[in-house]
Design an enzyme around this catalytic site. Structure first.
Site, mmCIF file in Angstrom:
data_model
loop_
_atom_site.group_PDB
_atom_site.id
_atom_site.type_symbol
_atom_site.label_atom_id
_atom_site.label_comp_id
_atom_site.label_asym_id
_atom_site.label_seq_id
_atom_site.Cartn_x
_atom_site.Cartn_y
_atom_site.Cartn_z
ATOM 1 N N ASP A 196 0.822 -1.158 -0.056
ATOM 2 C CA ASP A 196 0.015 0.101 -0.023
ATOM 3 C C ASP A 196 0.823 1.264 0.144
ATOM 4 O O ASP A 196 0.670 2.118 0.648
ATOM 5 C CB ASP A 196 -1.058 0.191 1.119
ATOM 6 C CG ASP A 196 -1.897 -1.330 1.017
ATOM 7 O OD1 ASP A 196 -2.249 -1.893 0.068
ATOM 8 O OD2 ASP A 196 -2.340 -1.825 2.249
ATOM 9 N N LYS A 235 1.887 1.806 -4.868
ATOM 10 C CA LYS A 235 2.474 1.525 -6.457
ATOM 11 C C LYS A 235 1.631 1.514 -7.320
ATOM 12 O O LYS A 235 2.105 1.830 -8.540
ATOM 13 C CB LYS A 235 2.972 -0.111 -5.965
ATOM 14 C CG LYS A 235 3.729 -0.632 -5.009
ATOM 15 C CD LYS A 235 3.793 -2.035 -4.759
ATOM 16 C CE LYS A 235 2.651 -2.630 -4.366
ATOM 17 N NZ LYS A 235 1.971 -2.267 -2.955
ATOM 18 N N GLY A 250 -4.461 -4.575 -3.708
ATOM 19 C CA GLY A 250 -5.455 -3.491 -3.796
ATOM 20 C C GLY A 250 -4.897 -2.142 -4.356
ATOM 21 O O GLY A 250 -4.005 -1.665 -3.379
ATOM 22 N N HIS A 251 -4.966 -1.662 -5.411
ATOM 23 C CA HIS A 251 -4.245 -0.554 -5.977
ATOM 24 C C HIS A 251 -5.401 0.404 -6.406
ATOM 25 O O HIS A 251 -6.057 0.397 -7.386
ATOM 26 C CB HIS A 251 -3.344 -0.996 -7.205
ATOM 27 C CG HIS A 251 -2.463 -2.174 -7.032
ATOM 28 N ND1 HIS A 251 -2.152 -2.956 -7.736
ATOM 29 C CD2 HIS A 251 -1.843 -2.337 -5.778
ATOM 30 C CE1 HIS A 251 -1.102 -3.823 -7.264
ATOM 31 N NE2 HIS A 251 -1.041 -3.646 -5.948
ATOM 32 N N GLN A 279 1.854 -6.343 -2.954
ATOM 33 C CA GLN A 279 2.325 -6.319 -1.681
ATOM 34 C C GLN A 279 3.628 -5.668 -1.510
ATOM 35 O O GLN A 279 3.910 -4.811 -2.324
ATOM 36 C CB GLN A 279 2.678 -8.004 -1.100
ATOM 37 C CG GLN A 279 1.392 -8.544 -0.851
ATOM 38 C CD GLN A 279 0.795 -9.242 -2.318
ATOM 39 O OE1 GLN A 279 1.531 -9.822 -3.047
ATOM 40 N NE2 GLN A 279 -0.552 -8.752 -2.636
HETATM 41 P P1 GDP Z 1 -0.632 -0.101 -3.502
HETATM 42 O O1 GDP Z 1 -1.153 -1.030 -3.103
HETATM 43 O O2 GDP Z 1 0.758 0.094 -3.339
HETATM 44 O O3 GDP Z 1 -1.049 0.503 -4.816
HETATM 45 O O4 GDP Z 1 -1.330 1.373 -2.582
HETATM 46 P P2 GDP Z 1 -2.982 1.361 -2.242
HETATM 47 O O5 GDP Z 1 -3.583 2.066 -3.671
HETATM 48 O O6 GDP Z 1 -3.535 0.389 -1.734
HETATM 49 O O7 GDP Z 1 -2.778 2.559 -1.287
HETATM 50 C C1 GDP Z 1 -2.401 3.809 -1.525
HETATM 51 C C2 GDP Z 1 -3.573 4.970 -1.292
HETATM 52 O O8 GDP Z 1 -2.768 6.123 -1.215
HETATM 53 C C3 GDP Z 1 -4.305 5.102 -2.558
HETATM 54 O O9 GDP Z 1 -5.587 5.445 -1.834
HETATM 55 C C4 GDP Z 1 -3.897 6.053 -3.165
HETATM 56 O O10 GDP Z 1 -4.836 6.519 -3.899
HETATM 57 C C5 GDP Z 1 -3.414 7.119 -2.453
HETATM 58 N N1 GDP Z 1 -2.302 7.808 -2.761
HETATM 59 C C6 GDP Z 1 -0.995 7.618 -3.507
HETATM 60 N N2 GDP Z 1 -0.237 8.383 -3.753
HETATM 61 C C7 GDP Z 1 -0.786 9.299 -2.928
HETATM 62 C C8 GDP Z 1 -0.087 10.598 -2.503
HETATM 63 O O11 GDP Z 1 0.905 10.937 -2.925
HETATM 64 N N3 GDP Z 1 -0.762 11.422 -1.556
HETATM 65 C C9 GDP Z 1 -2.139 10.966 -1.212
HETATM 66 N N4 GDP Z 1 -2.569 11.789 -0.380
HETATM 67 N N5 GDP Z 1 -2.694 9.938 -1.672
HETATM 68 C C10 GDP Z 1 -1.903 9.105 -2.440
HETATM 69 P P1 IMO Z 2 -0.851 -4.292 -1.985
HETATM 70 O O1 IMO Z 2 -0.523 -4.974 -3.361
HETATM 71 C C1 IMO Z 2 -0.794 -4.527 2.196
HETATM 72 C C2 IMO Z 2 -1.101 -8.735 3.895
HETATM 73 C C3 IMO Z 2 -2.332 -9.127 4.556
HETATM 74 C C4 IMO Z 2 -1.507 -9.903 5.866
HETATM 75 C C5 IMO Z 2 -0.635 -10.726 5.004
HETATM 76 C C6 IMO Z 2 -1.193 -12.028 4.450
HETATM 77 O O2 IMO Z 2 -2.222 -3.606 -2.080
HETATM 78 O O3 IMO Z 2 0.025 -3.505 -1.296
HETATM 79 P P2 IMO Z 2 -2.440 -12.616 2.237
HETATM 80 O O4 IMO Z 2 -4.131 -12.833 1.990
HETATM 81 O O5 IMO Z 2 -1.480 -12.238 1.413
HETATM 82 O O6 IMO Z 2 -2.526 -14.272 2.883
HETATM 83 O O7 IMO Z 2 -2.430 -11.845 3.695
HETATM 84 O O8 IMO Z 2 -0.235 -9.933 3.817
HETATM 85 N N1 IMO Z 2 -1.331 -8.268 2.466
HETATM 86 C C7 IMO Z 2 -1.299 -6.904 2.163
HETATM 87 N N2 IMO Z 2 -1.077 -5.777 2.849
HETATM 88 N N3 IMO Z 2 -1.027 -4.608 0.769
HETATM 89 C C8 IMO Z 2 -1.231 -5.684 0.010
HETATM 90 O O9 IMO Z 2 -1.291 -5.462 -1.273
HETATM 91 C C9 IMO Z 2 -1.378 -6.905 0.744
HETATM 92 N N4 IMO Z 2 -1.575 -8.074 0.386
HETATM 93 C C10 IMO Z 2 -1.382 -8.761 1.562
HETATM 94 O O10 IMO Z 2 -3.061 -7.945 5.108
HETATM 95 O O11 IMO Z 2 -1.174 -9.276 6.636
HETATM 96 MG MG MG Z 3 -2.895 -1.728 -1.891
#
Ligand code: GDP
Ligand code: IMO
Ligand code: MG
Length: 430
Positions: free
Chosen positions: A15, A18, A42-43, A226
């Site tokens: 999270d 990416k 989840g992106h 991840q």
């Molecule tokens: P990922 O799993 O690494 O792709 O990250 P996620 O999408 O799960 O979580 C990142 C969250 O931060 C999402 O809600 C994005 O929309 C948000 N986000 C990404 N870059 C920025 C930033 O520079 N500033 C803010 N405020 N939000 C961001």
């Molecule tokens: P993205 O790509 C954050 C975490 C789960 C748990 C551990 C094992 O959005 O960054 P699993 O279901 O994979 O067996 O769970 O890994 N986890 C993540 N945490 N971002 C993710 O993906 C994750 N995918 C799995 O919360 O701690």
């Molecule tokens: Mg994510």
């Protein structure tokens, strides 16, 4: 200058943002490859104010010039994949003609999900805190050599027999050991039968496609899911995911040699978060936790769970840089720190017993409980960075924060993200 072909992975516990960064780089890409993990990821992408959440499709797919490859290292829920394609097509993105899924990708079925849920329940307060998407059990099947792969759909007789064996195997465990509801073979086989032709149509040999793309000198982005600290070997075991999430796994997860890529990019959030259980040395427990959680919208895109929040941890990041061969970093969510009086950066750990400074990360469960962070405190900035696209326009102390991270880590920060929108991005030197 960015060299052709890059691997982009998260440097922390996932999270990091990416998805946003990969979407940003993908505007010039020919191929985007997802090579590990499953729909546990989840992106969140925000383009022209519209928010799209992806779990299994590569984050570069919103650019119509890209071809999306889901490679052999991914574990694939067929239902989830098709729902996600339909969701994007409703948003007017043409996906079906731009996606190829490896025939070698292992499939995720209902019994994997039931096992995941049942195990977490049995572990109680010692649970991993998984996403309950069946990812761990699906990888177990792969390693145990009883998994079913997408290409097995070509041989329906083999597929249905093997599926029945697996359902019986898991129902025995679910019922006898976990005291959990059994799954229905008929339901599973009926569902997959309906999706079979569609899945075969979008399947292919991803390794061959990549070989050809190499000959044609196409630009390929390999996107990790991840984060490095959730890696099955190098992460905070056992509180990890079940795949290799460090950069090196791009090669085995996609079937192309490691020399195909020379440039490995890490995505780092300006603070730390983790969702699920496990060690987190810089975790914040006071009211700043809920403040940053709200400001940064730190709720899991897959499960909706609140993410735990902490300060940036450069001890962990140094390890992450080493094991991934990062040559540059992208720093995200700096805007979330706007307005804080002071910002902490963890620069070492002290041993609770002897006050000994330690730059090494613990490797075993008990060691994590023995350390506490040593912080360097940086002055905050009292103005906004939100949406800034020019580095020079950042407040003085925001720039100082970035320079200090570069100095501690010894690696350039080439991109700074100042908001969730694709356009909220500062390019420094790529
Ligand atoms: P990922 O799993 O690494 O792709 O990250 P996620 O999408 O799960 O979580 C990142 C969250 O931060 C999402 O809600 C994005 O929309 C948000 N986000 C990404 N870059 C920025 C930033 O520079 N500033 C803010 N405020 N939000 C961001
Ligand atoms: P993205 O790509 C954050 C975490 C789960 C748990 C551990 C094992 O959005 O960054 P699993 O279901 O994979 O067996 O769970 O890994 N986890 C993540 N945490 N971002 C993710 O993906 C994750 N995918 C799995 O919360 O701690
Ligand atoms: Mg994510």
């Amino acid at each position: 200058m960015i060299e052709k072909n890059i691997v982009i992975v998260g440097a922390q516990w996932g999270d990091e943002g990416k998805g946003k960064i990969i979407d940003f780089f993908a505007k010039d890409a020919n191929y985007i490859v997802r090579y590990q993990g499953g729909h546990n990821a989840g992106h969140t992408l925000v383009v022209n104010g519209k928010t799209i959440v992806l779990h299994i499709l590569p984050s570069g797919i919103l650019h119509n010039n890209t071809i999306a490859l889901i490679a052999n290292g991914v574990v694939l829920s067929p239902e989830h994949l098709i729902n996600e394609i339909n969701m994007l097509e409703k948003h007017n993105y043409n996906v079906r003609t731009r996606i190829i899924v490896s025939e070698l990708a292992h499939l995720v079925f209902d019994y994997h999900i039931s096992m995941d849920v049942a195990r977490e329940k049995k572990l109680g307060k010692h649970s991993i805190g998984t996403t309950k998407r069946g990812i761990g059990p699906a990888y177990e099947d792969k390693i145990a050599r009883r998994g079913l792969r997408l290409g097995d759909l070509h041989d329906w007789e083999y597929f249905s027999c093997k599926l029945k064996e697996n359902v019986d195997y898991y129902n025995f465990q679910l019922e006898k050991f976990y005291n959990f509801k059994c799954v229905s073979y008929e339901d599973i086989i009926d569902k997959i039968f309906l999706l079979k032709n569609y899945l075969i149509k979008i399947s292919g040999d991803v390794s061959e496609i990549l070989k050809k793309s190499q000959c044609d000198k196409k630009f390929t982005i390999f996107e990790g899911a991840q984060g490095s600290l959730l890696d099955i070997d190098h992460g905070t075991y056992p509180y990890v995911t079940s795949s290799s999430s460090i950069s090196g796994s791009f090669s085995l997860g996609s079937g192309i040699g490691p020399c195909y890529v020379k440039n490995f990019i890490g995505v780092v959030k300006a603070y730390s978060t983790r969702v699920g259980n496990g060690p987190f040395p810089t975790e914040i427990f006071d009211e700043l936790d809920s403040y940053l959680c709200k400001k940064g919208n730190e709720f899991g895109a897959t499960t909706g769970r609140k993410r735990r929040i902490g300060w940036l941890d450069t001890v962990l990041l140094k390890k992450s840089i080493e094991i991934n061969s990062f040559s540059q970093l992208c720093l995200t969510k700096i805007d979330v720190l706007d307005g804080l009086k002071e910002i902490k950066i963890c620069v070492g750990y002290k041993n609770k017993n002897g006050n000994v400074r330690n730059d090494k990360i613990p490797r075993f469960s008990k060691e994590w409980t023995m350390i506490s962070p040593i912080y360097e405190v940086i002055e905050g900035w009292n103005s906004t960075t939100s949406g800034i696209i020019n580095f020079e326009q950042l407040p003085y102390y925001a720039k100082k924060f970035i320079f200090r991270i570069e100095e501690i880590l010894g690696i350039p920060i080439s991109i700074v993200s100042t908001g969730p929108n694709r356009s909220d991005t500062i390019i420094r030197c790529i």
